[in-house]
Scaffold this active site. Sequence first.
Site, PDB file in Angstrom:
ATOM      1  N   HIS A   1      -4.934  22.785  -3.081  1.00 29.92           N
ATOM      2  CA  HIS A   1      -5.977  21.851  -2.766  1.00 29.92           C
ATOM      3  C   HIS A   1      -6.167  21.859  -1.087  1.00 29.92           C
ATOM      4  O   HIS A   1      -7.104  21.860  -0.534  1.00 29.92           O
ATOM      5  CB  HIS A   1      -5.658  20.382  -3.216  1.00 29.92           C
ATOM      6  CG  HIS A   1      -6.512  19.446  -2.812  1.00 29.92           C
ATOM      7  ND1 HIS A   1      -7.840  19.478  -3.386  1.00 29.92           N
ATOM      8  CD2 HIS A   1      -6.465  18.235  -2.230  1.00 29.92           C
ATOM      9  CE1 HIS A   1      -8.575  18.344  -2.903  1.00 29.92           C
ATOM     10  NE2 HIS A   1      -7.847  17.392  -2.167  1.00 29.92           N
TER      11      HIS A   1
ATOM     12  N   ASP B   1      -1.319  10.792   0.057  1.00 28.59           N
ATOM     13  CA  ASP B   1      -2.587  11.102  -0.068  1.00 28.59           C
ATOM     14  C   ASP B   1      -3.400  10.583   1.118  1.00 28.59           C
ATOM     15  O   ASP B   1      -3.358   9.396   1.239  1.00 28.59           O
ATOM     16  CB  ASP B   1      -3.167  10.520  -1.344  1.00 28.59           C
ATOM     17  CG  ASP B   1      -4.702  11.068  -1.591  1.00 28.59           C
ATOM     18  OD1 ASP B   1      -5.372  11.410  -0.847  1.00 28.59           O
ATOM     19  OD2 ASP B   1      -5.090  10.916  -2.640  1.00 28.59           O
TER      20      ASP B   1
END
Length: 392
Positions: free
Chosen positions: A302, A209
């Site tokens: 996403h 991330d």
Amino acid sequence: RHLLASSAAAAGAAGLGWGGRSLVEQSAASTLPDGQQIVPFHGSHQAGITTPPQAHATFVALDLQPGLDRSLIIGLLKAWTQDAARLAEGRPGLADSEPELAAAPSRLTTTIGLGPAVFEVAGVADQRPPSIAPLPPLPIDDLDPRYSGGDLLLQVCSDDPLVVAHAVRILARSVRSLATVRWTQRGFREARGSHPEGHTMRNLMGQIDGTNNPKPQDPGFEQALWHDDPAYPWLRGGTSMVVRRIAMDLDTWDELGRRDRELSIGRTLGTGAPLTGTREHDPPDFGATDRFGIPIIPPSSHIARARAQAPEEVFLRRGYNYDDPPEPGRTSNSGLIFATFQADIAKQFLPVQQRIAEFDVLNEWTTPVGSAVFAIPPGCEPGDYLGRALLE
Ligand code: HEM
């Protein structure tokens, strides 16, 4: 090694490094224990924004006590500036009853933010950029006042959680007659030293991330980050911050197969590479299709939804994982303290957030439960205090 550390700590308490060299220089030589590494507090921007993220962070929002005026807010910011500068250098706070806890700052940074109400209370409402306000309502939000809003923010980060706890205590205590703690959120990343420098963190869904975060060497990085609107000259060199607490439903996420997890993000779990590439930093190819003509990176994923669709939709993500005790009947209470920095929330952050709120398959397993917005004044030089250009 022990002697080395204790003499370094004594030198630190005196504000000096060994041999008269600053601790910063010595840190660069990396002959000192990690605890002696210092991130300078003073400078044109506040620390804790472009600082490579430390392993631990505590975010504290405070509310001003009723009846304050501008001079008391100035007093509060002076007290915080002094203590934050001292603690960053490994020196105790001004009224520190546990000075030993300050001696190994481990890259401690304190970043100070001003919430929407400060401008009213200080009588400078016309100096509040319009986007320093709660985000507009979003259909995905299930906000809890325990994690939302706030008049002031402290973002305290260090590689040592003991140092974070001590700094938070000093800073909150020193202003307790002026401001009360509204919420506290504790977050963490991987331990320092567990991976090479520059490694991208993993979140508690197991994803890498932070891969496509803007980097200081990118063209346009400075403009994306630092405020430069002549209408608000006091904020030049400062920025704005969004703090969203986003809960992850790890129980239902666990039911998903690995391939479906990868499709939901658009990247592989192993390397973080886009589904159209093999290495983490390979650029994703959103036009690529399989032999049936189906996009390899789903348009609902996403990264397809979050990716900038206009040049100004760029912001810096500097989030932390949280993992708190579960509510009764649940097995986890985990998620992200999703923190972003950008010059202008309305132009850069909000279009992306609204697109995600409209649709993003990841919303199936994530729920924003907290939200707060702060102006982050520019940094200051020794002898000055944060926020002076707004308040004097
Ligand atoms: C990318 C996770 C919420 C904005 C990513 C990536 C992951 C991820 C794994 C791919 C790697 C990367 O480039 O960092 C999550 C999780 C979230 C969350 C677990 C919630 C718990 C959000 C929110 C926003 C956002 C709320 C914005 C409002 C972005 C952006 C990218 C990204 C801009 C880069 C897209 C690209 O250009 O490839 N996120 N994210 N994320 N995320 Fe999130």
